[in-house]
Motif scaffolding. Structure first.
Motif, PDB file in Angstrom:
ATOM      1  N   ALA A 119       0.922  -1.034  -0.014  1.00  0.00           N
ATOM      2  CA  ALA A 119      -0.045  -0.152  -0.296  1.00  0.00           C
ATOM      3  C   ALA A 119       0.497   1.809   0.465  1.00  0.00           C
ATOM      4  O   ALA A 119       0.460   2.318  -0.540  1.00  0.00           O
ATOM      5  CB  ALA A 119      -1.036  -0.042   0.818  1.00  0.00           C
ATOM      6  N   GLY A 120       2.049   1.053   0.495  1.00  0.00           N
ATOM      7  CA  GLY A 120       2.924   2.180   1.032  1.00  0.00           C
ATOM      8  C   GLY A 120       3.690   2.813  -0.796  1.00  0.00           C
ATOM      9  O   GLY A 120       3.429   3.718  -0.581  1.00  0.00           O
ATOM     10  N   TRP A 121       4.079   1.663  -1.197  1.00  0.00           N
ATOM     11  CA  TRP A 121       4.597   1.223  -2.570  1.00  0.00           C
ATOM     12  C   TRP A 121       3.692   2.422  -3.727  1.00  0.00           C
ATOM     13  O   TRP A 121       3.443   2.548  -4.461  1.00  0.00           O
ATOM     14  CB  TRP A 121       5.198   0.301  -2.978  1.00  0.00           C
ATOM     15  N   THR A 122       2.345   1.778  -3.929  1.00  0.00           N
ATOM     16  CA  THR A 122       0.944   1.991  -4.424  1.00  0.00           C
ATOM     17  C   THR A 122       0.950   3.476  -3.973  1.00  0.00           C
ATOM     18  O   THR A 122       0.955   4.052  -5.283  1.00  0.00           O
ATOM     19  CB  THR A 122      -0.130   0.995  -3.905  1.00  0.00           C
ATOM     20  N   ALA A 123       1.093   4.062  -2.929  1.00  0.00           N
ATOM     21  CA  ALA A 123       0.726   5.983  -2.890  1.00  0.00           C
ATOM     22  C   ALA A 123       1.743   5.891  -3.282  1.00  0.00           C
ATOM     23  O   ALA A 123       1.726   6.977  -3.321  1.00  0.00           O
ATOM     24  CB  ALA A 123       0.421   5.738  -1.001  1.00  0.00           C
ATOM     25  N   GLY A 127       1.608   6.807  -6.888  1.00  0.00           N
ATOM     26  CA  GLY A 127       0.259   7.180  -7.450  1.00  0.00           C
ATOM     27  C   GLY A 127       0.145   9.362  -6.507  1.00  0.00           C
ATOM     28  O   GLY A 127      -0.455   9.495  -6.944  1.00  0.00           O
ATOM     29  N   GLY A 128       1.657   9.490  -5.365  1.00  0.00           N
ATOM     30  CA  GLY A 128       1.551  11.068  -5.548  1.00  0.00           C
ATOM     31  C   GLY A 128       1.606  11.287  -4.142  1.00  0.00           C
ATOM     32  O   GLY A 128       1.838  12.245  -3.970  1.00  0.00           O
ATOM     33  N   ASP A 129       1.595  10.168  -3.754  1.00  0.00           N
ATOM     34  CA  ASP A 129       1.257  10.732  -1.921  1.00  0.00           C
ATOM     35  C   ASP A 129       2.033  10.373  -1.443  1.00  0.00           C
ATOM     36  O   ASP A 129       2.014   9.103  -0.287  1.00  0.00           O
ATOM     37  CB  ASP A 129      -0.303   9.979  -1.611  1.00  0.00           C
ATOM     38  N   ALA A 130       3.299  11.032  -1.160  1.00  0.00           N
ATOM     39  CA  ALA A 130       4.500  10.517  -0.558  1.00  0.00           C
ATOM     40  C   ALA A 130       4.581  10.465   0.664  1.00  0.00           C
ATOM     41  O   ALA A 130       4.678   9.857   1.806  1.00  0.00           O
ATOM     42  CB  ALA A 130       5.515  11.141  -1.135  1.00  0.00           C
ATOM     43  N   ALA A 131       3.262  11.385   1.027  1.00  0.00           N
ATOM     44  CA  ALA A 131       3.042  11.567   2.670  1.00  0.00           C
ATOM     45  C   ALA A 131       2.894  10.623   3.603  1.00  0.00           C
ATOM     46  O   ALA A 131       3.124  10.275   4.219  1.00  0.00           O
ATOM     47  CB  ALA A 131       2.514  12.895   2.956  1.00  0.00           C
ATOM     48  N   ARG A 132       1.638   9.706   2.754  1.00  0.00           N
ATOM     49  CA  ARG A 132       0.636   8.408   3.223  1.00  0.00           C
ATOM     50  C   ARG A 132       1.963   7.503   3.052  1.00  0.00           C
ATOM     51  O   ARG A 132       2.204   6.700   3.907  1.00  0.00           O
ATOM     52  CB  ARG A 132      -0.462   8.153   2.529  1.00  0.00           C
ATOM     53  N   ILE A 187       3.186   5.368   6.183  1.00  0.00           N
ATOM     54  CA  ILE A 187       2.351   3.485   6.453  1.00  0.00           C
ATOM     55  C   ILE A 187       3.941   3.134   6.890  1.00  0.00           C
ATOM     56  O   ILE A 187       4.519   2.004   7.408  1.00  0.00           O
ATOM     57  CB  ILE A 187       2.277   3.254   4.970  1.00  0.00           C
ATOM     58  N   ALA A 188       5.474   3.736   5.972  1.00  0.00           N
ATOM     59  CA  ALA A 188       6.692   3.212   6.741  1.00  0.00           C
ATOM     60  C   ALA A 188       7.521   3.244   7.696  1.00  0.00           C
ATOM     61  O   ALA A 188       7.058   2.295   8.746  1.00  0.00           O
ATOM     62  CB  ALA A 188       7.738   3.868   5.165  1.00  0.00           C
ATOM     63  N   ASP A 189       6.720   4.272   8.560  1.00  0.00           N
ATOM     64  CA  ASP A 189       6.698   4.818   9.751  1.00  0.00           C
ATOM     65  C   ASP A 189       5.897   3.883  10.536  1.00  0.00           C
ATOM     66  O   ASP A 189       6.762   3.494  11.233  1.00  0.00           O
ATOM     67  CB  ASP A 189       6.231   6.084  10.107  1.00  0.00           C
ATOM     68  N   LEU A 214      11.325   1.770   1.580  1.00  0.00           N
ATOM     69  CA  LEU A 214      10.022   3.121   1.457  1.00  0.00           C
ATOM     70  C   LEU A 214       9.736   4.115   1.755  1.00  0.00           C
ATOM     71  O   LEU A 214      10.116   5.109   1.310  1.00  0.00           O
ATOM     72  CB  LEU A 214       8.347   1.863   1.567  1.00  0.00           C
ATOM     73  N   LEU A 215      10.455   4.163   3.810  1.00  0.00           N
ATOM     74  CA  LEU A 215      10.648   5.734   4.454  1.00  0.00           C
ATOM     75  C   LEU A 215      11.592   6.438   3.308  1.00  0.00           C
ATOM     76  O   LEU A 215      11.204   7.295   2.515  1.00  0.00           O
ATOM     77  CB  LEU A 215      11.241   5.715   5.658  1.00  0.00           C
ATOM     78  N   VAL A 216      12.744   6.260   2.618  1.00  0.00           N
ATOM     79  CA  VAL A 216      13.912   6.700   2.292  1.00  0.00           C
ATOM     80  C   VAL A 216      12.939   7.428   1.167  1.00  0.00           C
ATOM     81  O   VAL A 216      13.312   9.114   0.679  1.00  0.00           O
ATOM     82  CB  VAL A 216      14.814   5.871   1.760  1.00  0.00           C
TER      83      VAL A 216
END
Length: 90
Positions: free
Chosen positions: A44-48, A51-56, A60-62, A77-79
């Motif tokens: 879900a994090g990589w999908t976000a 899709g341009g939703d880096a904050a989400r 998720i990574a956090d 993912l966080l990096v």
């Protein structure tokens, strides 16, 4: 050093030295975790992120790192999310 390079260096240092610290304290270092770090959340994090939703993606990574602090997949993912959020400072 660019912001992205600095983030990568910090993550690498943390993941690389964690076993050494535990060994100095007398505890047995555990192997690197792979495959058990909530794959649905990471997907879900990589999908976000794609899709341009880096904050989400960052949030998720956090969340995954909170429960699996040695997760290389969540750290990656966080990096990437933080680079996308802030861009390169270099």
């Amino acid at each position: 050093m660019t912001r992205g390079a600095a983030i990568v260096a910090v993550v690498a240092a943390v993941l690389g030295h964690a076993p050494d610290v535990r060994a100095q304290r007398g505890a047995q270092p555990q192997g690197r975790t792979t495959g058990t770090e909530d794959p649905q959340a990471l997907a879900a994090g990589w999908t976000a992120l794609s899709g341009g939703d880096a904050a989400r993606a960052s949030a998720i990574a956090d969340g995954v790192l909170a429960t699996h602090p040695r997760s290389a997949a969540a750290a990656a993912l966080l990096v990437e999310a933080e680079i996308a959020r802030g861009g390169s400072a270099g």
